[in-house]
Enzyme design. Sequence first.
Site, PDB file in Angstrom:
ATOM      1  CG  ASP A  63       6.221  -1.712   5.751  1.00  0.00           C
ATOM      2  OD1 ASP A  63       6.582  -0.635   5.390  1.00  0.00           O
ATOM      3  OD2 ASP A  63       5.467  -2.027   6.419  1.00  0.00           O
TER       4      ASP A  63
ATOM      5  CG  HIS B 271       3.793   1.016   4.981  1.00  0.00           C
ATOM      6  ND1 HIS B 271       4.839   1.410   5.659  1.00  0.00           N
ATOM      7  CD2 HIS B 271       2.591   1.351   5.448  1.00  0.00           C
ATOM      8  CE1 HIS B 271       4.165   1.924   6.761  1.00  0.00           C
ATOM      9  NE2 HIS B 271       2.981   2.132   6.633  1.00  0.00           N
TER      10      HIS B 271
ATOM     11  CD  GLU C 140       1.694   4.688   9.073  1.00  0.00           C
ATOM     12  OE1 GLU C 140       1.687   5.318  10.193  1.00  0.00           O
ATOM     13  OE2 GLU C 140       2.542   3.817   8.603  1.00  0.00           O
TER      14      GLU C 140
END
Length: 545
Positions: free
Chosen positions: A181, A252, A319
């Site tokens: 991440d 990420h 995301e």
Amino acid sequence: MTSMDLIPHPRHVTAYSEEDGFTLTAGTVLAAGPGTEAVARWMRGVLGAATGLAFAPGERSADGVVRLAIDEHVPGGPEAYRITVDPSSGVRITGAGPAGVFWGAQTLRQLLGPDAYRRAPLGRGRTWRVPALHLQDAPRFGWRGFMLDVARHFMPKDVVLRYLDLMAAHKLNVLHLHLTDDQGWRVEIRQYPRLTEVGAWRTRTKVGLRESQVWDERPHGGYYTQDDLREIVAYAAERHITVVPEVDIPGHSQAAIAAYPELGNADVIDTTELGVLTSWGVNPNVLAPTEDTLRFYENVLTELLEIFPGEFVHVGGDECPKEQWQSSVTAKDRIVELELKDEDELQSWLIRHFDRWLAERGRRLIGWDEILEGGLAPGAAVASWRGYSGGIAAARAGHDVVMCPQSHVYLDWRQSEDPDEPVPIAHARTLEDVYRFEPVPGDLTEDEARHVIGTQANAWTEVMDSVRVVDYMAFPRLAAFAEVAWTPLPAPAERDWPGFERRMTTHYARLDALGVEYRPPGGPRPWQRRPGIPGRPKPGPPPVG
């Protein structure tokens, strides 16, 4: 308290007179039929350690036999099993396959009582008695998952192994390891050593969510060597658990960009200035959609496939803000070159590339439900986290789905409205809420519902900075989730919550014996609170769409 308070609850059980039963003694032998030898080793190592009994090999004994066998005709698939406890002869566990025998052994452990979960006998001469019964059981779902985020806060290898044991005790069979991440890269890649030399470490850490003004100024990091991960995979396999690795693409990814700046959108920002992210939240620094990026992650995945033999590889896909791509000449040229409509289709193109790449190697891609945007990659499975809608759309399009809606099974969400809940996030999701979770939406047809291959509870660790905190947030809710994943339950409103709550009284004693620092029914203990660290609580019930 009774040893019959089983979690997850079996499909069918017939219990006989309380006076009947079978007592395990030092003379009781363990007869392991073909294909059950690994389960026998587990029983001698784990149940033997707790009880002090040898479970010596043998076919007959005056003190009875625990017999393990495989019979493919046991109904319910390869994980199905049945148990018969007879006062005169002993215990027989028969599985449709080795996994079924193992889950039957886990049920036997529960039948022996909470002290069977200790690592050594208590030395007070207790009797190990199993109630007389006939039990037949099989799981509802083939994917009964738990996601552990080791990227945000690194969890040493022994913590992962411990959670594999906790999963096995609850008949969960998929560990989803979130390995990369913005805040850290946790897997050794031989071809790219800077991923761990640089990407595995951040200079400091935000304590709490983005609104918090508190920082832990200690550097934080860590990673697993490839041999560490091979050990984790082998340990999981002995417990009939599959490990699914996640490497995030294309969002990420700041830890990877910090290690190799050429992976970022260098025509938009100075990627050489990026470090491993020290705070939380959705991050604009995403991978550049270049051929070099594709080759880089193909090489990463090549090494991962050597370690993880399971069918699925998780590539994230969630995301991914598009602002940098919208400003990037490289990204715009890529859209024109590939005759794509927009940046959403550009992300879809990238995901489709790795879907094909994995399929050519006999594997399958799974990603978060954002991979639906711009067109779903053929063959890809979807982990539906933003409610049910993504999973419904995927199932209707013929794609397999793992249901893990944040509104129900995100274990970082707060557990009650109590103001003492540590770093309260989002809406309150109580033990009862999780017990009433239904993974298959009622508006799917029977054929569409078959694409819901399972369900998963997710533990995101932005504010879980130790195993004690993970324990508190995961348990007891993970026990309720395990029953939802294993047992075919009635509609949520019709579920026997008082009965489950009663069975949890025994189960708390099992968790105590295992050393799990769960949230007590009455609220957090003083040392489980986190005064002074703000969260982000939301009022009212959560959205369920």
